[in-house]
Design a protein around this motif. Structure first.
Motif, PDB file in Angstrom:
ATOM      1  N   GLU A 141     -15.910  -3.207 -24.493  1.00 15.14           N
ATOM      2  CA  GLU A 141     -16.069  -1.768 -24.311  1.00 15.14           C
ATOM      3  C   GLU A 141     -14.704  -1.080 -24.203  1.00 15.14           C
ATOM      4  OE1 GLU A 141     -19.029  -0.738 -21.434  1.00 15.14           O
ATOM      5  OE2 GLU A 141     -18.167   1.246 -21.147  1.00 15.14           O
ATOM      6  N   SER A 142     -13.820  -1.650 -23.366  1.00 11.89           N
ATOM      7  CA  SER A 142     -12.545  -0.940 -23.206  1.00 11.89           C
ATOM      8  C   SER A 142     -11.637  -1.098 -24.420  1.00 11.89           C
ATOM      9  CB  SER A 142     -11.831  -1.359 -21.915  1.00 11.89           C
ATOM     10  OG  SER A 142     -11.857  -2.738 -21.758  1.00 11.89           O
ATOM     11  N   HIS A 148     -25.196  -0.027 -16.312  1.00 19.13           N
ATOM     12  CA  HIS A 148     -24.038  -0.451 -17.102  1.00 19.13           C
ATOM     13  C   HIS A 148     -23.711  -1.926 -16.859  1.00 19.13           C
ATOM     14  CE1 HIS A 148     -19.710  -0.720 -18.196  1.00 19.13           C
ATOM     15  NE2 HIS A 148     -20.152  -0.057 -19.253  1.00 19.13           N
ATOM     16  N   ARG A 156     -12.321  -1.580 -15.448  1.00 19.44           N
ATOM     17  CA  ARG A 156     -12.074  -0.203 -15.856  1.00 19.44           C
ATOM     18  C   ARG A 156     -13.213   0.342 -16.720  1.00 19.44           C
ATOM     19  NH1 ARG A 156      -7.225   2.829 -15.940  1.00 19.44           N
ATOM     20  NH2 ARG A 156      -7.391   4.583 -17.407  1.00 19.44           N
ATOM     21  N   ALA A 157     -13.708  -0.536 -17.592  1.00 15.14           N
ATOM     22  CA  ALA A 157     -14.781  -0.092 -18.483  1.00 15.14           C
ATOM     23  C   ALA A 157     -15.968   0.395 -17.659  1.00 15.14           C
ATOM     24  CB  ALA A 157     -15.207  -1.238 -19.387  1.00 15.14           C
ATOM     25  N   TRP A 194     -17.447   4.274 -17.364  1.00 21.07           N
ATOM     26  CA  TRP A 194     -18.851   4.633 -17.550  1.00 21.07           C
ATOM     27  C   TRP A 194     -19.351   5.429 -16.348  1.00 21.07           C
ATOM     28  CZ3 TRP A 194     -23.140   4.094 -20.789  1.00 21.07           C
ATOM     29  CH2 TRP A 194     -24.390   4.204 -20.187  1.00 21.07           C
TER      30      TRP A 194
END
Lengths: 720, 323
Positions: free
Chosen positions: A249-250, B184, B265-266, B270
Motif C-alpha cells: 500500500e505505501s 484496514h 504508516r500505511a 488510511w
C-alpha cells in the motif's frame, strides 16, 4: 566505384553470408539463451523451493519441539489431579530446563482452578536474577481478554500467538504457544475447556537463523505471519509493524499485494517478485511453516541467478560476432576469387569483341569450375583464332564473300548452282607472255603479284568475286553469291578503277626496272549458272555459261587501257556511261556484228573517269620498214609480210601494207634496221582499223607490248 | 533591550502566580484520548506539536489512553482535565449521574461496522442469524445489539477484545470493527475488499456520532476560558492535521513508535483519511465540532430502548459546545 562494388558478386555474397549467418547465429543464440535460461530457471526454482522447504521444516521442527512443552503441561493438567504446589514445581522445572522457553503460564477459566478464585494464572518466567513468579490474574491485566488465552479457548485448539516484543526491552521477539486443556469426563472424554497452558518462546533463534542465512546469501530471506506481517526481515524496523500488504500500500505496489495473497493462500511456491522486495529484479520462493501458519520466504536476484548464463551468452555473442566477421571475410575472399577471373574474362571478351584474340587468363591453372570456365574460354579464343586464320587463309584463295558464305551457311558447301543474272569481268595484261619471255622468274612473280595484289584489292572493294586467276588474267563477277542489285554498275566502276590503278603500278614497275603493263578489260552482263562446281573433293564457286565465254572473247578485242562493255551491260547503264567509241566486231557464233562499247567513265555514285587516251601521232621522217606476222590463237604465222611504219604515237602506229589485215587481229611486228630485220626489235599489236585505198592498206595498230630494242628504234625514228 | 525585559517581567508578575506547575506562563491541563496513539487523535497531536495549545495559553499534557486508562474514569478521578469519549458512553455516564459535558463533537458519523467473510456465506444482514459474531464489549455493543433487536437477529455473541485474530483464525463468522482501523487491518491481512461483506451501522439508522471532547461540568463552570481555549486549539489542530496529512503522519508515527503500538504508516494513512471522512461528513466542514441535536436524540433514544438509561439527559445540559 561504390555502386560497382555494391553490385559486385563479392559484395552480394558477403552480404548474403553476413545476413544468413547473422540470422542463423541469432536463432541459435536466442534459442540457447532462452533454453539455458529456462534450464537455469527450472533448476533455480527447484533449488529455491527446496531451500524454502528445508528452512520452513527446520523452523517447524523447532516450533514443534518448543510446542511440546505447553502440550505436555496441558496433558499433565488434564490427566492428573494437582494442587498448587505440584503445578508450580512442574512449571518451574519446565521453564528452567528449556533454554528456548522464556516463561510459562497456566491460565484458568473463571473459577476453574477452584470455586473461590475468579482469575487464576500463575506465570513463571526467566530474568537475570533467575526464575520469577507472577500472578497474571489481576483486574488490570485481565488475561481473559488476551489473545493467547481467549483465542485457544474459543477455538478449543492450540494456537501460537502473533509474535510480540517483550515488555522489558522491546527488542526480544516472542511468541506464545497456548494449549487449551479440558475437563475430562469419567470415561476420559473431553468436555469443557478448563484453561490454557502457555509457553513464551523467545524467537531470537529464528532471527539468528535468518540473519545467518542472509549473510551467506545474495538475496535475503524473511518470515511472515499468516497475515503477512514480518516476523523477520533485514530491515528490523519492519518487524511486527509492516506487512507485505502495508508495504504494497505505501509503495503503491499492487503486485506485491498479489504476491502476499498468493503466499498466504498456498503452502509453497516460486514466483517472479519483480522489484517489489529489492531494487534488483528477483524471484521469490516460499514455504509455509505449518504449525504456526507463518511463511518462510527467500528472495533471489535474477541477475545473480542468471549471471552464469549471462556470462556464457556474452561470450557466445562475442564469438558469434567474430564468427560472422570471419565468415563475411571468407565470403569476400571466395567471391573475389570467383569474381576476379570473371572480370578478367569479361575484359577478355571485350578484347575478343574488338578482334584481339590473344588472351591470357590466370584462372586456367585452377582446377575448379572457374578454372574449367577459363580453360573453355581460352579454348574458345583459340578456336576463334583458328577460325580467323582459316578464314583469312581461305580468303586468299577464295573470295571473302565465298568464304563467308561457306562458313556461315550450312548449305555453303553443297554442290549445285542456280541461274542468276550477274556481271562478269575479264581482264588481261596485253602481251604478258611476250613481255615476260625473257624475264627472270622472280621478277615475273614480283610483277605479277604487284599487279594482281592491286587488282584483287580493288575487286574486293567493289565486292567482286574472283572466279579464276589464270596467270595474268582475272575472271571475276558481281552479283553472286550475294545478290547485288547494282552489279553492272559495280562491274564497270570496278573495271574503270582497275584501269586507273595501272598508272600507279607502272610507275612502280618503272622504278623497279620492270616493264610497263597494259591491261584490257571486258565487262558483260548476263544470266549464267553460279554455284559450287566440281566434285566432293574439290569444289569451286564459279559461274558457267555462254556469257562467261562471251566475256572472254570480248576481252580479246580490247586494247591496253580499254574497258569494253557489252551491249547487255551498256543497256543497263546507258544513262551513266561515258562511251568513247563503239566497236562493231565479228564474233564466232554471232551472225551480225557485235557492238562493244569502249567506256572511259561512269557517272552516278561512282563517278570515275579515265584519262583521255587520245594518241598524238608523229609522222616519221624516215618511215620504218617492218615485217609483220598475223597471230591467231596465240600462234604466230610463219609467213612474214613487209610493210612500212609511217606514223607512231605512244601506243599506236600506222602501217601501210599491201595485204589486208584482219581487224582486231593481233600481229607481231619486227622492225628493220637499215638493211635487215632486227630480231629483238619486236612489237606485238592489235589491229584496230584497216583502211583500203587502192590495194594499199592503211592499218592502225595498238601496241600490246614493245620490246626495249623496238622502243629504242621507235624513239630514234621519232627524233629524226 | 531593557524595555523587552521589563515587559516580560510584567507579564510574569501578571500570570505566573496563577498557574500550576510546568511552563509557568501557561495553564497546565491533562488530556487523555480513548485509545493508544494513532491517527484517530491526530488533531490533538498536531495542536500540541504546532503549538496551538501554547498559543492559547495551555500547557497540555497528553496522557496515553487505552484499556488501562478508561478516559471517563480519568476525568472522574481528576487524572485528566479533558478526554475524548464516545457519545454513547458519555450519555450513559451523564444519565448515571456523572456530571460531564460535551465540549465539542469531533467524529460526526459512526465508523462502527460489522465485517464478515463472503466465503462464510454472509452477504446480507439476515445471513448473520445464528452466526458466531465477535463483539467488542462495553459501549461498542450498543449499536450491534440495537441492530440485532431491530432486525430480530439471533446471533451467538462471542466476546472480542483488542485484535481481529479470532476472526482471522476462523473462531467467529463476523466481527465488530472500526472502519478506520480493523477494516484496514483485515485488508492488510490479505483480504480484498470484494472478499468481505461490510455492514456500516450508519447505513442502518444507527449513525451515532462517536469521538467528542469531554470534561467535568465543574471544570467548565470554573474555567470556561480554559475549556474554550482547549476546544478551539484542538479544532485548529484537526483542521491542520486534515489539511497536512503527510506532516501529520510523521507526527502520528513518532507517537505510535514511542508507544510501541506496532502500527505502520500505511495503516495510519488510511486511518487519517477516514477521520477526514468522519469529521467532515460528505465533505461538510461547517459542522466541525458541533453536536447535532437530532443525532444526540437518536443516541439517547436507542440507549433508552435498550434500557441502558432511564431518562434522556437534556441536550442543553449535555452539550456545551458551539451552537
Amino acid at each position: 566505384m561504390r555502386k560497382r562494388f555494391r553490385s559486385s558478386i563479392a559484395f552480394k555474397l558477403a552480404l548474403f553470408v553476413l545476413c544468413g549467418s547473422v540470422a542463423v547465429f541469432s536463432i541459435v543464440l536466442l534459442y540457447s539463451y532462452v533454453y539455458s535460461r529456462q534450464i537455469i530457471l527450472d533448476e533455480a526454482k527447484g533449488k529455491a523451493l527446496n531451500l524454502a522447504l528445508a528452512m520452513s521444516r527446520k523452523i517447524e521442527q523447532q516450533f514443534i519441539a518448543v510446542g511440546k512443552l505447553p502440550k505436555s503441561l496441558a496433558g499433565f493438567l488434564e490427566s492428573s489431579a494437582f494442587d498448587q504446589k505440584t503445578l508450580f514445581s512442574v512449571m518451574k522445572r519446565m521453564v528452567s530446563d528449556n533454554s528456548e522457553i522464556y516463561g510459562m503460564a497456566v491460565a484458568f477459566q473463571p473459577y476453574a482452578f477452584d470455586l473461590k478464585t475468579q482469575a487464576y494464572a500463575p506465570y513463571f518466567y526467566k530474568t537475570g536474577q533467575g526464575l520469577q513468579f507472577c500472578e497474571l490474574g489481576t483486574p488490570k491485566y485481565d488475561y481473559f481478554q488476551q489473545d493467547w488465552f481467549h483465542i485457544p479457548i474459543e477455538l478449543k485448539a492450540p494456537v501460537p500467538s502473533e509474535p510480540y516484543f517483550d515488555e522489558g526491552g522491546g527488542n526480544i521477539l516472542m511468541v506464545t504457544y497456548s494449549f487449551p486443556f479440558f475437563y475430562n469426563s469419567d470415561d476420559g472424554k473431553r468436555m469443557e475447556v478448563r484453561g490454557v497452558a502457555t509457553a513464551d518462546v523467545d524467537l531470537a533463534w529464528l532471527s539468528k537463523l535468518i540473519e545467518d542465512m542472509n549473510e551467506s546469501q545474495k538475496g535475503f530471506s524473511f518470515v511472515i505471519t499468516d497475515t503477512g506481517v514480518f516476523v523477520s526481515y533485514p530491515i528490523f524496523d519492519y518487524v511486527m509493524k509492516e506487512s507485505l500488504f502495508s508495504l504494497a500500500e505505501s509503495h503503491h505496489d499492487p503486485r506485491l499485494r498479489e504476491i502476499g495473497r498468493q503466499i498466504l493462500h498456498s503452502n509453497n511456491g516460486f514466483l517472479d517478485a519483480g522489484t517489489s522486495f529489492s531494487p534488483e529484479d528477483s524471484f521469490l520462493a516460499y514455504s509455509k511453516i505449518l504449525s504456526t501458519g507463518w511463511t518462510f520466504a527467500s528472495i533471489f536476484p535474477k541477475d545473480e541467478l542468471f549471471a552464469e548464463v549471462s556470462r556464457l551468452h556474452r561470450a557466445n555473442f562475442l564469438l558469434s560476432l567474430v564468427g560472422i566477421g570471419l565468415l563475411a571475410l571468407l565470403a569476400v575472399l571466395v567471391a573475389r576469387s570467383i569474381a576476379k577471373p570473371l572480370t578478367e574474362m569479361a575484359m577478355a571478351t571485350k578484347k575478343i569483341a574488338v578482334g584481339d584474340l590473344n588472351i591470357e587468363l590466370d584462372a586456367v591453372h585452377r582446377t575448379d569450375e572457374v578454372g574449367i570456365l577459363a580453360q573453355s574460354f581460352t579454348q574458345m579464343a583459340d578456336g576463334l583464332k583458328e577460325r580467323d586464320f582459316i578464314r583469312d587463309a581461305f580468303g586468299r584463295y577464295v573470295t571473302q564473300e565465298v568464304v563467308n558464305r561457306l562458313l556461315n551457311s550450312h548449305d555453303g558447301l553443297k554442290l549445285g548452282g542456280e541461274i542468276r543474272e550477274i556481271s562478269m569481268m575479264m581482264s588481261d595484261i596485253r602481251g604478258f607472255t611476250a613481255l615476260t619471255a625473257n624475264m627472270k622468274p622472280e621478277d615475273i612473280i614480283t610483277l605479277l603479284n604487284r599487279y594482281l595484289g592491286e587488282m584483287v584489292d580493288i575487286l574486293l572493294d567493289f565486292r567482286g568475286i574472283i572466279d579464276e586467276i589464270i596467270g595474268d588474267g582475272i575472271l571475276s563477277f558481281f552479283g553472286a553469291p550475294e545478290p547485288l542489285e547494282d552489279h553492272p554498275e559495280r562491274a564497270v566502276a570496278c573495271a574503270l578503277k582497275m584501269q586507273q590503278a595501272m598508272a600507279e603500278i607502272n610507275t612502280r614497275n618503272m622504278v623497279d626496272g620492270l616493264p610497263m603493263l597494259e591491261m584490257g578489260i571486258a565487262v558483260n552482263t548476263g544470266s549464267v549458272v553460279v554455284g559450287n562446281i566440281g566434285s566432293d573433293k574439290r569444289v569451286k564457286y564459279g559461274a558457267v555459261g555462254p556469257d562467261v565465254n562471251f566475256t572472254g572473247r570480248m576481252e580479246s578485242f580490247s586494247v591496253g587501257g580499254q574497258v569494253l562493255v557489252s551491249q547487255s551491260t551498256y543497256e543497263r547503264l546507258s544513262s551513266i556511261l561515258v562511251v568513247k567509241n563503239i566497236l562493231e566486231v565479228e564474233m564466232k557464233g554471232f551472225e551480225h556484228k557485235v557492238k562493244l562499247y569502249d567506256v572511259s567513265g561512269i557517272r552516278g555514285k561512282y563517278r570515275i573517269a579515265l584519262r583521255d587516251r587520245d594518241e598524238i601521232f608523229k609522222v616519221l621522217a624516215n618511215p620504218l620498214t617492218i615485217t609483220y606476222f598475223q597471230l591467231s590463237q596465240k600462234t604466230v604465222s610463219s609467213k612474214g609480210t613487209l610493210g612500212t611504219l609511217r606514223e607512231v604515237s605512244q601506243r599506236e602506229a600506222s602501217i601501210v601494207c599491201a595485204e589486208p589485215l584482219a581487224l582486231w587481229g593481233n600481229i607481231r611486228i619486227i622492225l628493220h634496221g637499215k638493211h635487215e630485220q632486227i630480231s629483238k626489235a619486236i612489237i606485238y599489236a592489235k589491229v584496230i582499223s584497216v583502211d583500203d585505198a587502192n590495194d594499199v592498206y592503211h592499218v592502225k595498230v595498238h601496241f600490246t607490248s614493245v620490246s626495249s630494242q623496238a622502243m629504242d628504234i621507235l624513239e630514234k625514228a621519232v627524233c629524226d | 533591550m531593557k524595555k523587552v525585559i521589563l515587559v516580560l517581567t510584567f507579564l510574569w508578575a501578571l500570570f505566573g502566580t496563577n498557574l500550576v506547575g510546568g511552563d509557568s506562563a501557561l495553564t497546565h491541563v491533562t488530556f487523555v484520548p480513548q485509545w493508544v496513539p494513532q491517527a484517530q487523535f491526530a488533531g490533538y497531536m498536531m495542536a500540541f506539536e504546532k503549538g496551538f495549545y501554547k498559543n492559547v495559553g495551555l500547557d497540555v499534557e497528553i496522557l496515553r489512553g487505552g484499556p488501562a486508562n478508561p478516559p471517563l474514569e480519568s476525568l472522574k478521578s481528576g487524572l485528566a482535565t479533558f478526554c475524548t469519549a464516545w457519545i454513547s458512553t458519555a450519555v450513559q455516564q451523564r444519565a448515571a449521574g456523572l456530571k460531564l459535558v460535551n465540549l465539542a463533537q469531533i467524529v460526526q458519523r459512526s465508523a462502527l461496522m460489522l465485517i464478515a467473510k463472503k466465503s462464510s456465506g454472509i452477504n446480507t444482514l439476515n445471513n448473520l442469524d445464528g452466526r458466531r459474531i465477535g463483539l467488542w464489549q462495553g459501549d461498542f455493543r450498543i449499536q450491534p445489539l440495537a441492530l440485532f433487536k431491530m432486525r430480530h437477529l439471533d446471533v451467538i455473541e462471542i466476546p472480542m477484545y483488542s485484535t481481529v485474530n479470532l476472526f482471522l483464525k476462523g473462531g467467529v463468522d463476523a466481527i465488530s470493527a472500526m472502519w478506520y482501523n480493523e477494516y484496514h487491518t483485515l485488508l492488510n491481512s490479505g483480504f480484498n475488499q470484494d472478499e468481505l461483506t461490510t455492514f456500516f451501522f450508519s447505513d442502518y439508522g444507527l449513525n451515532f456520532p462517536e469521538d467528542g471532547i469531554y470534561c467535568l461540568e465543574k471544570t467548565l463552570n470554573e474555567n470556561p476560558k480554559v475549556c474554550e481555549s482547549f476546544v478551539q486549539a484542538s479544532l485548529k489542530g484537526w483542521i491542520y492535521a486534515l489539511d497536512h496529512q503527510d506532516e501529520t503522519l510523521d507526527v502520528v508515527m513518532s507517537y505510535a513508535d514511542a508507544a510501541h503500538t506496532g502500527t505502520n504508516r500505511a495503516h495510519q494513512m488510511w486511518m487519517l483519511a477516514r477521520m477526514k471522512d468522519l469529521i467532515y461528513p460528505n465533505g461538510e466542514k461547517s459542522l466541525l465540532g458541533k453536536l447535532d441535536q437530532k443525532q444526540y436524540e437518536l443516541v439517547t433514544k436507542t440507549l433508552q430502548s435498550l434500557q441502558l438509561i432511564d431518562k434522556q439527559p437534556l441536550f442543553t445540559d449535555f452539550y456545551r459546545g458551539r451552537q
